[in-house]
Enzyme design. Structure first.
Site, PDB file in Angstrom:
ATOM      1  N   GLU A  68       0.733  -1.115  -0.102  1.00 41.84           N
ATOM      2  CA  GLU A  68       0.095   0.190   0.011  1.00 41.84           C
ATOM      3  C   GLU A  68       0.783   1.201   0.101  1.00 41.84           C
ATOM      4  OE1 GLU A  68      -3.474   0.023   2.092  1.00 41.84           O
ATOM      5  OE2 GLU A  68      -3.291   2.305   2.564  1.00 41.84           O
ATOM      6  N   GLU A  93       4.700   5.153   3.354  1.00 43.20           N
ATOM      7  CA  GLU A  93       4.221   6.281   3.875  1.00 43.20           C
ATOM      8  C   GLU A  93       5.356   7.335   4.212  1.00 43.20           C
ATOM      9  OE1 GLU A  93       0.964   8.087   3.835  1.00 43.20           O
ATOM     10  OE2 GLU A  93       2.600   9.638   4.150  1.00 43.20           O
ATOM     11  N   ASP A 143      -3.092  12.020  -2.894  1.00 50.42           N
ATOM     12  CA  ASP A 143      -3.378  13.414  -2.874  1.00 50.42           C
ATOM     13  C   ASP A 143      -3.853  13.752  -4.524  1.00 50.42           C
ATOM     14  OD1 ASP A 143      -2.220  14.259  -0.281  1.00 50.42           O
ATOM     15  OD2 ASP A 143      -0.519  13.068  -1.040  1.00 50.42           O
ATOM     16  N   LYS A 218      -9.497   7.350   6.530  1.00 55.71           N
ATOM     17  CA  LYS A 218      -9.617   8.624   7.047  1.00 55.71           C
ATOM     18  C   LYS A 218      -9.933   9.247   5.805  1.00 55.71           C
ATOM     19  CE  LYS A 218      -7.295  12.107   9.665  1.00 55.71           C
ATOM     20  NZ  LYS A 218      -6.019  12.610   9.875  1.00 55.71           N
TER      21      LYS A 218
HETATM   22  C1  SAM Z   1      -4.613  12.098   0.861  1.00 56.78           C
HETATM   23  S1  SAM Z   1      -3.565  11.141   1.898  1.00 56.78           S
HETATM   24  C2  SAM Z   1      -4.365   9.683   2.287  1.00 56.78           C
HETATM   25  C3  SAM Z   1      -4.142   8.753   3.232  1.00 56.78           C
HETATM   26  C4  SAM Z   1      -4.885   7.384   3.493  1.00 56.78           C
HETATM   27  N1  SAM Z   1      -4.735   6.781   2.201  1.00 56.78           N
HETATM   28  C5  SAM Z   1      -6.316   7.671   3.459  1.00 56.78           C
HETATM   29  O1  SAM Z   1      -7.034   7.227   2.554  1.00 56.78           O
HETATM   30  O2  SAM Z   1      -6.751   8.076   4.640  1.00 56.78           O
HETATM   31  C6  SAM Z   1      -2.267  10.830   0.722  1.00 56.78           C
HETATM   32  C7  SAM Z   1      -0.977  10.217   1.629  1.00 56.78           C
HETATM   33  O3  SAM Z   1      -0.107   9.567   0.468  1.00 56.78           O
HETATM   34  C8  SAM Z   1       1.353  10.023   0.981  1.00 56.78           C
HETATM   35  N2  SAM Z   1       2.120   9.979  -0.124  1.00 56.78           N
HETATM   36  C9  SAM Z   1       2.023  10.604  -1.134  1.00 56.78           C
HETATM   37  N3  SAM Z   1       2.937  10.578  -2.057  1.00 56.78           N
HETATM   38  C10 SAM Z   1       3.817   9.562  -1.552  1.00 56.78           C
HETATM   39  C11 SAM Z   1       4.822   8.809  -2.028  1.00 56.78           C
HETATM   40  N4  SAM Z   1       5.487   9.051  -3.081  1.00 56.78           N
HETATM   41  N5  SAM Z   1       5.436   7.742  -1.175  1.00 56.78           N
HETATM   42  C12 SAM Z   1       4.812   7.444  -0.117  1.00 56.78           C
HETATM   43  N6  SAM Z   1       3.862   8.241   0.416  1.00 56.78           N
HETATM   44  C13 SAM Z   1       3.285   9.235  -0.452  1.00 56.78           C
HETATM   45  C14 SAM Z   1       0.960  11.380   1.712  1.00 56.78           C
HETATM   46  O4  SAM Z   1       1.937  11.622   2.609  1.00 56.78           O
HETATM   47  C15 SAM Z   1      -0.402  10.908   2.391  1.00 56.78           C
HETATM   48  O5  SAM Z   1      -0.402  10.550   3.667  1.00 56.78           O
END
Ligand code: SAM
Length: 239
Positions: A68, A93, A143, A218
């Site tokens: 994931e 993450e 994001d 979340k």
């Molecule tokens: C909008 S949040 C969604 C978090 C979770 N999946 C949820 O649905 O609650 C997107 C997450 O992706 C992480 N993220 C973005 N690009 C990433 C990357 N290249 N490698 C690891 N994490 C990444 C960000 O830090 C953020 O915590």
């Protein structure tokens, strides 16, 4: 723990600026998250290194591996790992408080089939994930980068799709995406339709119904509060 990205330089010694899918946020860990990091990292954490992982060494068994990307605070990933002991889970993450929170939950749940990394998933993919070895790649509520000029930061791009394809098991591995942002859902479909070696497993050729085994995340709950829809997309590696 080290930096979440590694710097690369050109021939003149200048830093190569890369478009990333995230911005570094100030990461203050709560006491509980910090304790979980200290206590659980030796057993559940994997440090970034430029060397391919061996899943049997990592998990101590040959069970299918689910990876994931961007698990946020990790609650849904921990729940899934707890509900599916016959599979192994690796979460990646960049936000360290989220990693701490995930480890705290995993430790409270007493699960042994979960490992975590705190690094840019794109670099982890390129340098640590063995080819044709993943049963599933999960990308939940990435994001959305709403503004048009930021769309290049969206993680779902042709290059990323191709990198993921190489890591999925041929004829079996699934790339599962979910988003609450309609424009990103359309972008995902467009990119994946262009990508070579995939088949959309949705009957109508677009979206699948929300899988029951995907716990509410979340960001998904936030989307519901804002009145957003949810789109699940599953593509299978076919070549
Ligand atoms: C909008 S949040 C969604 C978090 C979770 N999946 C949820 O649905 O609650 C997107 C997450 O992706 C992480 N993220 C973005 N690009 C990433 C990357 N290249 N490698 C690891 N994490 C990444 C960000 O830090 C953020 O915590």
């Amino acid at each position: 723990m080290s930096e979440v990205t590694t710097n690369e330089y050109n021939q003149d010694g200048k830093l190569i600026r890369k478009v990333r899918s995230f911005v570094r946020r100030e990461g203050r860990l709560t006491k509980g998250q910090e304790n979980a990091m200290n206590e659980c990292w030796p057993t559940m954490g994997i440090d970034y290194q430029s060397q391919f992982l061996n899943w049997k060494d990592v998990f101590g068994n040959d069970n299918p591996v689910v990876l994931e990307v961007g698990f946020g605070m990790g609650a849904s990933l921990v729940e899934m790992a707890k509900n599916t002991p016959e599979k192994n889970f690796l979460g990646i993450e960049v936000h360290s408080p989220g990693v701490g929170a995930c480890l705290a939950d995993a430790s409270a749940a007493g699960i042994t089939n979960l490992r975590v990394m705190c690094h840019d998933a794109v670099e982890v993919f390129a340098n640590m994930i063995p080819d044709s070895s993943l049963a599933t790649l999960q990308l939940f509520f990435p994001d959305p980068w709403h503004k048009k000029r930021h769309h290049k930061r969206r993680i779902v791009q042709l290059d990323f799709a191709e990198m993921v394809r190489q890591k999925l098991i041929i004829d079996d591995g699934i790339f599962h995406m979910a988003t609450d942002w309609e424009n990103y859902a359309q972008h995902m479909i467009e990119v994946m339709n262009q990508a070579h070696g995939y088949e959309n497993i949705a009957e109508g050729g677009d979206f699948v119904s929300r899988p029951e085994d995907r716990p509410l995340t979340k960001f998904e709950a936030r989307g519901h509060r804002l009145g957003h829809g949810v789109w699940d997309i599953k593509f299978k590696r076919v070549s």
